[in-house]
Design a protein around this motif. Sequence first.
Motif, PDB file in Angstrom:
ATOM      1  N   VAL A 160      95.046   9.452  24.337  1.00 50.73           N
ATOM      2  CA  VAL A 160      94.760   9.201  23.080  1.00 50.73           C
ATOM      3  C   VAL A 160      95.708   9.955  22.368  1.00 50.73           C
ATOM      4  O   VAL A 160      96.544   9.650  21.405  1.00 50.73           O
ATOM      5  N   GLY A 161      96.350  10.918  23.013  1.00 49.91           N
ATOM      6  CA  GLY A 161      97.282  11.795  22.189  1.00 49.91           C
ATOM      7  C   GLY A 161      98.489  11.019  22.165  1.00 49.91           C
ATOM      8  O   GLY A 161      99.330  11.021  21.251  1.00 49.91           O
ATOM      9  N   SER A 162      99.024  10.373  23.060  1.00 50.94           N
ATOM     10  CA  SER A 162     100.274   9.738  23.233  1.00 50.94           C
ATOM     11  C   SER A 162     100.318   8.453  22.429  1.00 50.94           C
ATOM     12  O   SER A 162     101.329   8.231  21.581  1.00 50.94           O
ATOM     13  N   ALA A 163      99.127   7.904  22.232  1.00 51.80           N
ATOM     14  CA  ALA A 163      99.010   6.553  21.265  1.00 51.80           C
ATOM     15  C   ALA A 163      99.019   7.237  19.958  1.00 51.80           C
ATOM     16  O   ALA A 163      99.743   6.485  19.044  1.00 51.80           O
ATOM     17  N   VAL A 214     102.048   8.533  14.487  1.00 52.48           N
ATOM     18  CA  VAL A 214     102.384   9.389  13.775  1.00 52.48           C
ATOM     19  C   VAL A 214     104.190   9.330  13.591  1.00 52.48           C
ATOM     20  O   VAL A 214     104.562   9.585  12.571  1.00 52.48           O
ATOM     21  N   ASP A 215     104.617   9.103  14.910  1.00 48.93           N
ATOM     22  CA  ASP A 215     105.987   9.094  14.798  1.00 48.93           C
ATOM     23  C   ASP A 215     106.468   7.885  14.065  1.00 48.93           C
ATOM     24  O   ASP A 215     107.671   7.979  13.442  1.00 48.93           O
ATOM     25  N   THR A 216     106.010   6.562  13.986  1.00 51.48           N
ATOM     26  CA  THR A 216     106.304   5.716  13.175  1.00 51.48           C
ATOM     27  C   THR A 216     106.376   5.889  11.643  1.00 51.48           C
ATOM     28  O   THR A 216     107.124   5.691  10.742  1.00 51.48           O
ATOM     29  N   ILE A 217     105.247   6.612  11.424  1.00 53.21           N
ATOM     30  CA  ILE A 217     104.820   7.017  10.081  1.00 53.21           C
ATOM     31  C   ILE A 217     105.892   7.837   9.427  1.00 53.21           C
ATOM     32  O   ILE A 217     106.578   7.851   8.172  1.00 53.21           O
ATOM     33  N   ILE A 248     115.144  16.259  13.598  1.00 53.19           N
ATOM     34  CA  ILE A 248     114.718  17.386  14.421  1.00 53.19           C
ATOM     35  C   ILE A 248     113.363  17.702  13.480  1.00 53.19           C
ATOM     36  O   ILE A 248     112.544  18.001  14.169  1.00 53.19           O
ATOM     37  N   ILE A 249     113.612  17.777  12.335  1.00 54.34           N
ATOM     38  CA  ILE A 249     112.374  18.020  11.444  1.00 54.34           C
ATOM     39  C   ILE A 249     111.270  16.972  11.561  1.00 54.34           C
ATOM     40  O   ILE A 249     110.198  17.520  11.865  1.00 54.34           O
ATOM     41  N   ASN A 250     111.716  15.613  11.963  1.00 53.80           N
ATOM     42  CA  ASN A 250     110.732  14.629  12.147  1.00 53.80           C
ATOM     43  C   ASN A 250     109.871  14.924  13.543  1.00 53.80           C
ATOM     44  O   ASN A 250     108.996  14.650  13.490  1.00 53.80           O
ATOM     45  N   ALA A 251     110.724  15.510  14.428  1.00 55.35           N
ATOM     46  CA  ALA A 251     109.955  15.650  15.694  1.00 55.35           C
ATOM     47  C   ALA A 251     108.945  16.713  15.698  1.00 55.35           C
ATOM     48  O   ALA A 251     107.960  16.760  16.196  1.00 55.35           O
ATOM     49  N   ILE A 252     109.275  17.644  14.805  1.00 51.77           N
ATOM     50  CA  ILE A 252     108.427  18.953  14.739  1.00 51.77           C
ATOM     51  C   ILE A 252     107.205  18.608  14.000  1.00 51.77           C
ATOM     52  O   ILE A 252     105.964  18.776  14.362  1.00 51.77           O
ATOM     53  N   ILE A 278     101.405  17.563  13.790  1.00 51.96           N
ATOM     54  CA  ILE A 278     100.477  16.504  13.471  1.00 51.96           C
ATOM     55  C   ILE A 278      99.499  16.089  14.716  1.00 51.96           C
ATOM     56  O   ILE A 278      98.447  15.854  14.489  1.00 51.96           O
ATOM     57  N   THR A 279     100.187  15.727  15.897  1.00 55.16           N
ATOM     58  CA  THR A 279      99.546  15.337  16.938  1.00 55.16           C
ATOM     59  C   THR A 279      98.728  16.288  17.424  1.00 55.16           C
ATOM     60  O   THR A 279      97.534  16.060  17.890  1.00 55.16           O
ATOM     61  N   ALA A 280      99.269  17.446  17.520  1.00 53.47           N
ATOM     62  CA  ALA A 280      98.442  18.740  17.981  1.00 53.47           C
ATOM     63  C   ALA A 280      97.337  19.214  17.150  1.00 53.47           C
ATOM     64  O   ALA A 280      96.130  19.278  17.602  1.00 53.47           O
ATOM     65  N   ALA A 281      97.361  18.736  15.809  1.00 53.40           N
ATOM     66  CA  ALA A 281      96.352  19.151  15.040  1.00 53.40           C
ATOM     67  C   ALA A 281      95.226  18.208  15.289  1.00 53.40           C
ATOM     68  O   ALA A 281      94.175  18.567  15.324  1.00 53.40           O
ATOM     69  N   VAL A 282      95.624  16.776  15.390  1.00 57.37           N
ATOM     70  CA  VAL A 282      94.483  15.833  15.491  1.00 57.37           C
ATOM     71  C   VAL A 282      93.810  15.845  17.020  1.00 57.37           C
ATOM     72  O   VAL A 282      92.784  15.974  17.134  1.00 57.37           O
ATOM     73  N   VAL A 283      94.572  16.351  17.854  1.00 55.50           N
ATOM     74  CA  VAL A 283      93.945  16.335  19.242  1.00 55.50           C
ATOM     75  C   VAL A 283      93.145  17.430  19.380  1.00 55.50           C
ATOM     76  O   VAL A 283      92.066  17.670  19.919  1.00 55.50           O
ATOM     77  N   TYR A 284      93.533  18.734  18.606  1.00 50.82           N
ATOM     78  CA  TYR A 284      92.811  20.068  18.636  1.00 50.82           C
ATOM     79  C   TYR A 284      91.335  19.837  17.683  1.00 50.82           C
ATOM     80  O   TYR A 284      90.450  19.803  18.410  1.00 50.82           O
ATOM     81  N   PHE A 285      91.520  18.967  16.717  1.00 50.39           N
ATOM     82  CA  PHE A 285      90.079  18.821  15.850  1.00 50.39           C
ATOM     83  C   PHE A 285      89.336  17.850  16.289  1.00 50.39           C
ATOM     84  O   PHE A 285      88.253  17.619  15.912  1.00 50.39           O
ATOM     85  N   VAL A 286      90.160  16.711  16.993  1.00 51.90           N
ATOM     86  CA  VAL A 286      89.213  15.341  17.223  1.00 51.90           C
ATOM     87  C   VAL A 286      88.729  15.707  18.733  1.00 51.90           C
ATOM     88  O   VAL A 286      87.434  15.334  18.947  1.00 51.90           O
TER      89      VAL A 286
END
Length: 135
Positions: A23-26, A31-34, A72-76, A81-89
């Motif tokens: 789920v995290g990689s998907a 998120v990367d595309t957006i 670089i800012i994009n990657a951060i 965002i991915t870490a937050a979603v994985v944590y909260f979901v």
Amino acid sequence: MLQGFKDFIMRGNVIELAVAVVVGSAFAAVVDTIVSNVVTPLLNSVGGAEVSGLTIEIISGNESTRMDFAAIINAIIVFLITAAVVYFVLVAPMNKAMEFRRRGQEPEPEEISDEVLALREIRDLLAQRKTDGTL
């Protein structure tokens, strides 16, 4: 040996970890595309009309020496965002579920050494003597 492997695989946390990775990689791809198509162009527009975004070319005209700070800012941003979603979901609800499970179980009685038992007995005898006035 095979039974131990089966027990390891059937543990809940291994399966949960596999689900979290998938789920995290998907979600990271979404998120990367957006971020790449919305945030990065906004960051690049900060530089103005004559500057090519947040990039610096060390050697002018040589694109292989370009440093793209927007990427670089994009990657951060994607990571946060991915870490937050994985944590909260996934993580926070799982921790809550484990807490509810633990509430239903009795705590394991602690093992008490002979020394601790002897000290408790002495303490109780001293307290009894104090209340009886035979000190």
